[in-house]
Design a protein around this motif. Sequence first.
Motif, PDB file in Angstrom:
ATOM      1  N   ALA A 283       0.803  -1.227   0.000  1.00 18.10           N
ATOM      2  CA  ALA A 283       0.000   0.000   0.000  1.00 18.10           C
ATOM      3  C   ALA A 283       0.838   1.279   0.000  1.00 18.10           C
ATOM      4  CB  ALA A 283      -0.929   0.006   1.208  1.00 18.10           C
ATOM      5  N   ALA A 284       2.042   1.226   0.514  1.00 17.25           N
ATOM      6  CA  ALA A 284       2.858   2.438   0.693  1.00 17.25           C
ATOM      7  C   ALA A 284       3.006   3.269  -0.585  1.00 17.25           C
ATOM      8  CB  ALA A 284       4.223   2.074   1.275  1.00 17.25           C
ATOM      9  N   PRO A 285       3.407   2.701  -1.718  1.00 16.83           N
ATOM     10  CA  PRO A 285       3.566   3.536  -2.918  1.00 16.83           C
ATOM     11  C   PRO A 285       2.259   4.190  -3.378  1.00 16.83           C
ATOM     12  CG  PRO A 285       4.632   1.403  -3.224  1.00 16.83           C
ATOM     13  CD  PRO A 285       3.844   1.329  -1.961  1.00 16.83           C
ATOM     14  N   ARG A 286       1.149   3.484  -3.221  1.00 13.57           N
ATOM     15  CA  ARG A 286      -0.142   4.048  -3.615  1.00 13.57           C
ATOM     16  C   ARG A 286      -0.545   5.217  -2.719  1.00 13.57           C
ATOM     17  NH1 ARG A 286      -3.316  -1.538  -3.974  1.00 13.57           N
ATOM     18  NH2 ARG A 286      -1.963  -1.793  -2.194  1.00 13.57           N
ATOM     19  N   LEU A 287       0.004   5.243  -1.498  1.00 11.86           N
ATOM     20  CA  LEU A 287      -0.287   6.335  -0.562  1.00 11.86           C
ATOM     21  C   LEU A 287       0.771   7.440  -0.638  1.00 11.86           C
ATOM     22  CD1 LEU A 287      -1.270   4.150   2.521  1.00 11.86           C
ATOM     23  CD2 LEU A 287      -2.819   5.429   1.017  1.00 11.86           C
ATOM     24  N   GLY A 288       1.750   7.262  -1.507  1.00 15.48           N
ATOM     25  CA  GLY A 288       2.790   8.271  -1.668  1.00 15.48           C
ATOM     26  C   GLY A 288       3.951   8.126  -0.694  1.00 15.48           C
ATOM     27  N   PHE A 289       4.086   6.949  -0.093  1.00 12.84           N
ATOM     28  CA  PHE A 289       5.168   6.719   0.861  1.00 12.84           C
ATOM     29  C   PHE A 289       6.190   5.739   0.289  1.00 12.84           C
ATOM     30  CE2 PHE A 289       1.525   7.610   3.763  1.00 12.84           C
ATOM     31  CZ  PHE A 289       2.029   8.767   4.330  1.00 12.84           C
ATOM     32  N   THR A 290       7.360   5.741   0.884  1.00 12.56           N
ATOM     33  CA  THR A 290       8.402   4.773   0.544  1.00 12.56           C
ATOM     34  C   THR A 290       8.078   3.457   1.244  1.00 12.56           C
ATOM     35  OG1 THR A 290       9.974   6.585   0.466  1.00 12.56           O
ATOM     36  CG2 THR A 290      10.881   4.374   0.600  1.00 12.56           C
ATOM     37  N   LYS A 291       8.318   2.353   0.550  1.00  6.82           N
ATOM     38  CA  LYS A 291       8.070   1.039   1.164  1.00  6.82           C
ATOM     39  C   LYS A 291       8.995   0.844   2.358  1.00  6.82           C
ATOM     40  CE  LYS A 291       6.694  -1.719  -2.812  1.00  6.82           C
ATOM     41  NZ  LYS A 291       6.992  -2.980  -3.522  1.00  6.82           N
ATOM     42  N   PRO A 292       8.467   0.355   3.490  1.00  4.37           N
ATOM     43  CA  PRO A 292       9.346   0.015   4.605  1.00  4.37           C
ATOM     44  C   PRO A 292      10.064  -1.302   4.309  1.00  4.37           C
ATOM     45  CG  PRO A 292       7.083  -0.519   5.161  1.00  4.37           C
ATOM     46  CD  PRO A 292       7.049   0.162   3.819  1.00  4.37           C
ATOM     47  N   ALA A 293      11.216  -1.483   4.926  1.00 10.96           N
ATOM     48  CA  ALA A 293      11.961  -2.734   4.817  1.00 10.96           C
ATOM     49  C   ALA A 293      11.711  -3.556   6.081  1.00 10.96           C
ATOM     50  CB  ALA A 293      13.453  -2.447   4.665  1.00 10.96           C
ATOM     51  N   LEU A 294      11.761  -4.866   5.963  1.00 12.75           N
ATOM     52  CA  LEU A 294      11.523  -5.752   7.103  1.00 12.75           C
ATOM     53  C   LEU A 294      12.768  -6.562   7.422  1.00 12.75           C
ATOM     54  CD1 LEU A 294       8.104  -7.380   6.124  1.00 12.75           C
ATOM     55  CD2 LEU A 294       8.476  -5.368   7.526  1.00 12.75           C
ATOM     56  N   ILE A 295      12.952  -6.813   8.687  1.00 13.27           N
ATOM     57  CA  ILE A 295      13.953  -7.775   9.130  1.00 13.27           C
ATOM     58  C   ILE A 295      13.232  -8.672  10.135  1.00 13.27           C
ATOM     59  CG2 ILE A 295      14.876  -6.245  10.915  1.00 13.27           C
ATOM     60  CD1 ILE A 295      17.627  -7.562  10.351  1.00 13.27           C
ATOM     61  N   GLU A 296      13.141  -9.952   9.806  1.00 15.99           N
ATOM     62  CA  GLU A 296      12.381 -10.858  10.659  1.00 15.99           C
ATOM     63  C   GLU A 296      13.279 -11.504  11.696  1.00 15.99           C
ATOM     64  OE1 GLU A 296      10.003 -13.535   8.356  1.00 15.99           O
ATOM     65  OE2 GLU A 296       8.766 -11.898   7.606  1.00 15.99           O
ATOM     66  N   SER A 297      12.751 -11.583  12.893  1.00 14.93           N
ATOM     67  CA  SER A 297      13.479 -12.185  14.000  1.00 14.93           C
ATOM     68  C   SER A 297      12.806 -13.485  14.413  1.00 14.93           C
ATOM     69  CB  SER A 297      13.536 -11.211  15.177  1.00 14.93           C
ATOM     70  OG  SER A 297      12.225 -10.859  15.572  1.00 14.93           O
ATOM     71  N   LEU A 298      13.521 -14.262  15.204  1.00 12.29           N
ATOM     72  CA  LEU A 298      12.978 -15.526  15.701  1.00 12.29           C
ATOM     73  C   LEU A 298      12.131 -15.283  16.938  1.00 12.29           C
ATOM     74  CD1 LEU A 298      16.215 -17.703  15.590  1.00 12.29           C
ATOM     75  CD2 LEU A 298      14.313 -17.753  13.982  1.00 12.29           C
ATOM     76  N   PHE A 299      11.139 -16.119  17.116  1.00 13.93           N
ATOM     77  CA  PHE A 299      10.400 -16.115  18.364  1.00 13.93           C
ATOM     78  C   PHE A 299      11.298 -16.671  19.458  1.00 13.93           C
ATOM     79  CE2 PHE A 299       6.225 -16.182  16.084  1.00 13.93           C
ATOM     80  CZ  PHE A 299       5.686 -15.084  16.729  1.00 13.93           C
ATOM     81  N   PHE A 300      11.183 -16.118  20.621  1.00 11.51           N
ATOM     82  CA  PHE A 300      11.899 -16.635  21.775  1.00 11.51           C
ATOM     83  C   PHE A 300      11.005 -17.696  22.389  1.00 11.51           C
ATOM     84  CE2 PHE A 300      14.076 -16.308  25.851  1.00 11.51           C
ATOM     85  CZ  PHE A 300      15.379 -16.221  25.404  1.00 11.51           C
ATOM     86  N   PRO A 301      11.450 -18.945  22.509  1.00 11.23           N
ATOM     87  CA  PRO A 301      10.550 -20.013  22.964  1.00 11.23           C
ATOM     88  C   PRO A 301      10.227 -19.920  24.458  1.00 11.23           C
ATOM     89  CG  PRO A 301      12.764 -20.865  22.677  1.00 11.23           C
ATOM     90  CD  PRO A 301      12.793 -19.444  22.196  1.00 11.23           C
ATOM     91  N   ALA A 302       9.070 -20.404  24.815  1.00 14.02           N
ATOM     92  CA  ALA A 302       8.687 -20.518  26.218  1.00 14.02           C
ATOM     93  C   ALA A 302       9.567 -21.572  26.884  1.00 14.02           C
ATOM     94  CB  ALA A 302       7.214 -20.927  26.333  1.00 14.02           C
ATOM     95  N   LEU A 303       9.702 -21.489  28.191  1.00 12.98           N
ATOM     96  CA  LEU A 303      10.515 -22.474  28.907  1.00 12.98           C
ATOM     97  C   LEU A 303      10.029 -23.900  28.661  1.00 12.98           C
ATOM     98  CD1 LEU A 303      11.144 -20.744  32.345  1.00 12.98           C
ATOM     99  CD2 LEU A 303      12.848 -21.307  30.608  1.00 12.98           C
ATOM    100  N   GLN A 304       8.734 -24.077  28.510  1.00 13.28           N
ATOM    101  CA  GLN A 304       8.173 -25.414  28.351  1.00 13.28           C
ATOM    102  C   GLN A 304       8.402 -26.010  26.969  1.00 13.28           C
ATOM    103  OE1 GLN A 304       6.731 -22.824  29.759  1.00 13.28           O
ATOM    104  NE2 GLN A 304       5.962 -23.445  31.747  1.00 13.28           N
ATOM    105  N   GLY A 305       8.944 -25.237  26.043  1.00 15.03           N
ATOM    106  CA  GLY A 305       9.262 -25.777  24.723  1.00 15.03           C
ATOM    107  C   GLY A 305       8.634 -24.990  23.602  1.00 15.03           C
ATOM    108  N   GLU A 306       8.987 -25.382  22.392  1.00 21.55           N
ATOM    109  CA  GLU A 306       8.539 -24.683  21.185  1.00 21.55           C
ATOM    110  C   GLU A 306       7.030 -24.687  21.019  1.00 21.55           C
ATOM    111  OE1 GLU A 306      10.333 -22.926  19.105  1.00 21.55           O
ATOM    112  OE2 GLU A 306      12.335 -23.508  19.723  1.00 21.55           O
ATOM    113  N   THR A 307       6.364 -25.696  21.535  1.00 19.04           N
ATOM    114  CA  THR A 307       4.912 -25.757  21.363  1.00 19.04           C
ATOM    115  C   THR A 307       4.187 -24.873  22.364  1.00 19.04           C
ATOM    116  OG1 THR A 307       4.779 -27.702  22.789  1.00 19.04           O
ATOM    117  CG2 THR A 307       4.971 -28.084  20.413  1.00 19.04           C
ATOM    118  N   GLY A 308       4.883 -24.459  23.409  1.00 23.09           N
ATOM    119  CA  GLY A 308       4.280 -23.561  24.392  1.00 23.09           C
ATOM    120  C   GLY A 308       4.424 -22.120  23.964  1.00 23.09           C
ATOM    121  N   LYS A 309       3.787 -21.242  24.712  1.00 25.94           N
ATOM    122  CA  LYS A 309       3.853 -19.824  24.410  1.00 25.94           C
ATOM    123  C   LYS A 309       4.105 -19.064  25.700  1.00 25.94           C
ATOM    124  CE  LYS A 309       1.358 -16.112  22.191  1.00 25.94           C
ATOM    125  NZ  LYS A 309       0.129 -15.659  21.579  1.00 25.94           N
TER     126      LYS A 309
END
Length: 190
Positions: A42-68
């Motif tokens: 949407a950014a160019p259509r609104l007259g803005f510059t596209k933002p750039a993304l840098i994706e990070s990892l989720f930090f796992p819960a103590l109980q494991g990857e399936t927990g949150k």
Amino acid sequence: MFLAVPSFPRSFPHLFPGQDKLRCLIPCAIDQDPYFRMTRDAAPRLGFTKPALIESLFFPALQGETGKMSASDANSAIYVTDSRKDIKDKVNKYAFSGGQDSIENHRKYGANLEVDIPFKYLSFFLEDDEELEHIRREYGSGRMLTGEIKKRLVEVLSEMVERHQAARALVTDEMVDSFMAVRPLPNMFR
């Protein structure tokens, strides 16, 4: 679309006066990716510059990857307000281990580092890459036991949290007010 607002400098006219074409770098986790992809479309259509993304990892819960991690479950995470004893208790009791069900099996097969939360936490917080690699080899091969890696994690986390708590104790209300004050940052982009 509320997540998109900080992507554009006009949202912060007090910080970036007259700087409408600045690019924005957004650190986000995978769960936020769809919102910022829509923002980029949407950014160019609104007259803005596209933002750039840098994706990070989720930090796992103590109980494991399936927990949150959840504020409603104090045992799902280590908090910056936890004491050394709290950290030790949480790591020893709740940190999901990739170790085997017996010492004999652990010595024979080694730990599964893909699911081992103490190892994952050390990979985030242990600053010594050589020590981390040593732990990876020793624990993964079964020469290091789960109790040993949990003990090292308790040391690393306790030291970090205690440093944070000491620094936080020095923060005054005046410092917070000064930091949060609306003010221009005139020399930021020269």
